[in-house]
Design a protein around this motif. Structure first.
Motif, PDB file in Angstrom:
ATOM      1  N   LEU A 113       0.805  -1.221   0.000  1.00  7.86           N
ATOM      2  CA  LEU A 113       0.000   0.000   0.000  1.00  7.86           C
ATOM      3  C   LEU A 113       0.839   1.273   0.000  1.00  7.86           C
ATOM      4  CD1 LEU A 113      -2.853  -1.003   2.437  1.00  7.86           C
ATOM      5  CD2 LEU A 113      -3.094  -0.425   0.030  1.00  7.86           C
ATOM      6  N   THR A 114       2.099   1.185   0.381  1.00 11.29           N
ATOM      7  CA  THR A 114       2.920   2.393   0.397  1.00 11.29           C
ATOM      8  C   THR A 114       3.245   2.802  -1.034  1.00 11.29           C
ATOM      9  OG1 THR A 114       4.911   1.060   0.645  1.00 11.29           O
ATOM     10  CG2 THR A 114       3.978   1.993   2.644  1.00 11.29           C
ATOM     11  N   ALA A 115       3.182   4.086  -1.275  1.00 11.31           N
ATOM     12  CA  ALA A 115       3.450   4.605  -2.616  1.00 11.31           C
ATOM     13  C   ALA A 115       4.936   4.458  -2.927  1.00 11.31           C
ATOM     14  CB  ALA A 115       3.044   6.069  -2.696  1.00 11.31           C
ATOM     15  N   PRO A 116       5.265   4.180  -4.163  1.00 10.66           N
ATOM     16  CA  PRO A 116       6.680   4.082  -4.510  1.00 10.66           C
ATOM     17  C   PRO A 116       7.351   5.446  -4.377  1.00 10.66           C
ATOM     18  CG  PRO A 116       5.329   3.998  -6.482  1.00 10.66           C
ATOM     19  CD  PRO A 116       4.396   3.964  -5.309  1.00 10.66           C
ATOM     20  N   PRO A 117       8.648   5.471  -4.118  1.00  7.48           N
ATOM     21  CA  PRO A 117       9.326   6.762  -3.983  1.00  7.48           C
ATOM     22  C   PRO A 117       9.295   7.517  -5.311  1.00  7.48           C
ATOM     23  CG  PRO A 117      10.918   4.978  -4.069  1.00  7.48           C
ATOM     24  CD  PRO A 117       9.564   4.350  -3.982  1.00  7.48           C
ATOM     25  N   PRO A 118       9.344   8.834  -5.251  1.00  6.39           N
ATOM     26  CA  PRO A 118       9.314   9.599  -6.503  1.00  6.39           C
ATOM     27  C   PRO A 118      10.536   9.281  -7.356  1.00  6.39           C
ATOM     28  CG  PRO A 118       9.843  11.022  -4.650  1.00  6.39           C
ATOM     29  CD  PRO A 118       9.469   9.693  -4.084  1.00  6.39           C
ATOM     30  N   ARG A 119      10.318   9.294  -8.650  1.00  8.32           N
ATOM     31  CA  ARG A 119      11.412   8.975  -9.560  1.00  8.32           C
ATOM     32  C   ARG A 119      12.445  10.084  -9.541  1.00  8.32           C
ATOM     33  NH1 ARG A 119       8.887   7.521 -15.204  1.00  8.32           N
ATOM     34  NH2 ARG A 119      11.039   7.958 -15.725  1.00  8.32           N
ATOM     35  N   THR A 120      13.698   9.687  -9.570  1.00  5.05           N
ATOM     36  CA  THR A 120      14.759  10.688  -9.603  1.00  5.05           C
ATOM     37  C   THR A 120      14.858  11.253 -11.014  1.00  5.05           C
ATOM     38  OG1 THR A 120      16.391   8.977 -10.076  1.00  5.05           O
ATOM     39  CG2 THR A 120      16.075   9.585  -7.767  1.00  5.05           C
ATOM     40  N   ARG A 121      15.140  12.527 -11.076  1.00  5.27           N
ATOM     41  CA  ARG A 121      15.247  13.164 -12.384  1.00  5.27           C
ATOM     42  C   ARG A 121      16.541  12.750 -13.055  1.00  5.27           C
ATOM     43  NH1 ARG A 121      14.050  19.404 -12.360  1.00  5.27           N
ATOM     44  NH2 ARG A 121      14.753  18.999 -14.451  1.00  5.27           N
ATOM     45  N   LYS A 122      16.450  12.495 -14.332  1.00  9.16           N
ATOM     46  CA  LYS A 122      17.645  12.155 -15.094  1.00  9.16           C
ATOM     47  C   LYS A 122      18.349  13.442 -15.499  1.00  9.16           C
ATOM     48  CE  LYS A 122      16.096   7.850 -17.136  1.00  9.16           C
ATOM     49  NZ  LYS A 122      15.825   7.146 -18.391  1.00  9.16           N
ATOM     50  N   ARG A 123      19.661  13.406 -15.462  1.00 11.35           N
ATOM     51  CA  ARG A 123      20.418  14.566 -15.910  1.00 11.35           C
ATOM     52  C   ARG A 123      20.353  14.621 -17.424  1.00 11.35           C
ATOM     53  NH1 ARG A 123      26.077  15.374 -13.221  1.00 11.35           N
ATOM     54  NH2 ARG A 123      25.788  17.248 -14.434  1.00 11.35           N
ATOM     55  N   ARG A 124      20.047  15.774 -17.908  1.00 16.68           N
ATOM     56  CA  ARG A 124      19.934  15.971 -19.355  1.00 16.68           C
ATOM     57  C   ARG A 124      21.098  16.827 -19.840  1.00 16.68           C
ATOM     58  NH1 ARG A 124      16.392  12.235 -20.646  1.00 16.68           N
ATOM     59  NH2 ARG A 124      14.401  12.449 -19.649  1.00 16.68           N
ATOM     60  N   ARG A 125      21.378  16.720 -21.119  1.00 16.36           N
ATOM     61  CA  ARG A 125      22.394  17.548 -21.743  1.00 16.36           C
ATOM     62  C   ARG A 125      21.845  18.976 -21.833  1.00 16.36           C
ATOM     63  NH1 ARG A 125      23.962  14.945 -27.061  1.00 16.36           N
ATOM     64  NH2 ARG A 125      24.770  13.388 -25.653  1.00 16.36           N
ATOM     65  N   PRO A 126      22.661  19.983 -21.513  1.00 13.43           N
ATOM     66  CA  PRO A 126      22.146  21.356 -21.581  1.00 13.43           C
ATOM     67  C   PRO A 126      21.737  21.720 -23.010  1.00 13.43           C
ATOM     68  CG  PRO A 126      24.435  21.326 -20.807  1.00 13.43           C
ATOM     69  CD  PRO A 126      24.030  19.928 -21.041  1.00 13.43           C
ATOM     70  N   SER A 127      20.682  22.497 -23.099  1.00 15.37           N
ATOM     71  CA  SER A 127      20.199  22.913 -24.419  1.00 15.37           C
ATOM     72  C   SER A 127      21.167  23.942 -25.024  1.00 15.37           C
ATOM     73  CB  SER A 127      18.806  23.522 -24.297  1.00 15.37           C
ATOM     74  OG  SER A 127      18.870  24.719 -23.546  1.00 15.37           O
ATOM     75  N   ARG A 128      20.987  24.208 -26.303  1.00 15.52           N
ATOM     76  CA  ARG A 128      21.847  25.174 -26.988  1.00 15.52           C
ATOM     77  C   ARG A 128      21.685  26.560 -26.361  1.00 15.52           C
ATOM     78  NH1 ARG A 128      21.146  25.276 -33.248  1.00 15.52           N
ATOM     79  NH2 ARG A 128      21.967  23.203 -32.925  1.00 15.52           N
ATOM     80  N   ALA A 129      20.455  26.928 -26.027  1.00 11.36           N
ATOM     81  CA  ALA A 129      20.203  28.237 -25.415  1.00 11.36           C
ATOM     82  C   ALA A 129      20.872  28.327 -24.040  1.00 11.36           C
ATOM     83  CB  ALA A 129      18.705  28.474 -25.287  1.00 11.36           C
ATOM     84  N   ALA A 130      20.839  27.233 -23.274  1.00  6.11           N
ATOM     85  CA  ALA A 130      21.466  27.241 -21.951  1.00  6.11           C
ATOM     86  C   ALA A 130      22.979  27.406 -22.092  1.00  6.11           C
ATOM     87  CB  ALA A 130      21.134  25.957 -21.204  1.00  6.11           C
ATOM     88  N   LYS A 131      23.559  26.744 -23.086  1.00  2.22           N
ATOM     89  CA  LYS A 131      25.000  26.896 -23.319  1.00  2.22           C
ATOM     90  C   LYS A 131      25.330  28.343 -23.686  1.00  2.22           C
ATOM     91  CE  LYS A 131      25.947  22.232 -25.014  1.00  2.22           C
ATOM     92  NZ  LYS A 131      26.314  21.455 -26.198  1.00  2.22           N
TER      93      LYS A 131
END
Length: 158
Positions: free
Chosen positions: A118-136
């Protein structure tokens, strides 16, 4: 006639600690009507008494009568799919010589299984993404601005 030597018995008022509802969580309490007990002879230690005492306990928890909401039932059915038989959770205990202790062990095990399901699963960890061109580009622009600020602090060349 049952040739296995097993017999069935409801948990009555004369069995302290094993009769009554199964308190899984504060909101989920399985009524005694949803619990079904079966007893048979256990294997293992116990001397001569092992051949005469029905100390092996099988607890069947009927999920349809367990007093859970639809989403809770779905979560339990998904989490315990490999342990369910005819929409019922079956828990066996035969590690103790006493039937009463095996009944308590079966109740504890069923409670733990249902609570875990009955316990809810832990929240999924965010995957690290490659920075976008605008972020660079923003990072490079910030570096340039910082460099210009620092270059203005230098002493002018003569």
């Amino acid at each position: 006639m049952d040739t296995t030597g097993a017999h069935e018995e409801p948990g009555g008022p004369g069995t302290p600690g094993v009769a009554g509802p199964l308190a899984v969580t504060a909101s989920v309490i399985v009524p005694p009507a949803a619990l079904h007990w079966r007893f048979s002879r256990a294997h293992g230690p116990g001397g001569q008494g092992v051949n005469t005492t029905d100390s092996r306990v099988e607890l069947v928890v009927r999920l349809d009568a367990a007093g859970m909401t639809g989403p809770q039932l779905d979560r339990v059915r998904t989490a315990l799919a490999h342990r369910l038989a005819d929409d019922a959770l079956v828990v066996v205990a035969s590690e103790h010589r006493s039937q009463l202790r095996n009944r308590q062990a079966a109740r504890d095990r069923a409670t733990a299984l249902l609570r875990q399901a009955l316990t809810a699963p832990p929240p999924r960890t965010r995957k690290r993404r490659r920075p976008s061109r605008a972020a660079k580009q923003r990072r490079l622009d910030a570096k340039k601005r910082r460099g210009q600020t620092k270059s203005l602090r230098r002493r002018p060349d003569h």
